[in-house]
Design a protein around this motif. Structure first.
Motif, short mmCIF file in Angstrom:
data_model
loop_
_atom_site.label_atom_id
_atom_site.label_comp_id
_atom_site.label_asym_id
_atom_site.label_seq_id
_atom_site.Cartn_x
_atom_site.Cartn_y
_atom_site.Cartn_z
N VAL A 142 0.87 -1.18 0.00
CA VAL A 142 0.00 0.00 0.00
C VAL A 142 0.90 1.22 0.00
O VAL A 142 1.78 1.35 0.85
N MET A 143 0.68 2.11 -0.96
CA MET A 143 1.46 3.33 -1.08
C MET A 143 0.69 4.48 -0.45
O MET A 143 -0.51 4.62 -0.66
N GLY A 144 1.39 5.32 0.31
CA GLY A 144 0.77 6.51 0.87
C GLY A 144 1.11 7.72 0.02
O GLY A 144 2.19 7.81 -0.55
N THR A 149 -4.03 10.06 1.32
CA THR A 149 -4.75 8.93 0.73
C THR A 149 -3.77 7.79 0.48
O THR A 149 -2.56 7.95 0.57
N GLN A 150 -4.33 6.62 0.16
CA GLN A 150 -3.51 5.44 -0.10
C GLN A 150 -3.94 4.76 -1.38
O GLN A 150 -5.10 4.84 -1.78
N ILE A 159 -3.05 1.02 -3.93
CA ILE A 159 -2.38 -0.26 -4.13
C ILE A 159 -1.90 -0.31 -5.58
O ILE A 159 -2.72 -0.21 -6.51
N TYR A 178 -9.30 -4.10 2.24
CA TYR A 178 -8.74 -2.77 2.12
C TYR A 178 -9.73 -1.76 1.55
O TYR A 178 -9.38 -0.60 1.36
N SER A 190 -10.01 1.49 3.55
CA SER A 190 -8.81 2.24 3.90
C SER A 190 -7.97 2.67 2.71
O SER A 190 -7.14 3.56 2.83
N VAL A 191 -8.18 2.07 1.56
CA VAL A 191 -7.39 2.39 0.37
C VAL A 191 -8.32 2.96 -0.69
O VAL A 191 -9.31 2.34 -1.06
N GLU A 192 -7.96 4.15 -1.16
CA GLU A 192 -8.83 4.86 -2.11
C GLU A 192 -8.57 4.52 -3.57
O GLU A 192 -9.47 4.66 -4.39
#
Length: 84
Positions: A16-18, A23-24, A26, A67, A70-72
């Motif tokens: 997962v990249m921030g 925001t995050q 994948i 995810y 939590s991951v956009e």
């Protein structure tokens, strides 16, 4: 479709990249080679041990369902030089 995971199965967590705005995403790739090249080029940023994992659509949905809140983003074939 290919993602990078901490192990060798879809049960392992994906990379997962921030992003600056909090925001995050994948990263996803078209090929195993492309994913491996990204993992190697970004080892100083994300650490070592990320493994490319090719998944069919149903497998991808299962691997990423935890995810969804939590991951956009799915980041399509990110070039590693943008992260340096």
């Amino acid at each position: 479709m290919v993602i990078l995971v901490s192990g060798a199965t879809e049960e392992d967590h994906p990379l997962v990249m921030g992003f600056e705005e909090g925001t995050q995403g994948i990263p996803t790739f078209d090929t195993l080679d492309e994913a491996q090249a990204f993992a190697e080029a970004t080892e100083a940023i994300f650490g070592s041990g990320w493994k490319p994992l090719a998944l069919h659509a149903a497998e991808m949905a299962k691997a990423l369902e935890g995810y969804v809140h939590s991951v956009e983003y799915a980041v399509l074939s990110p070039p590693p030089q943008l992260l340096a």
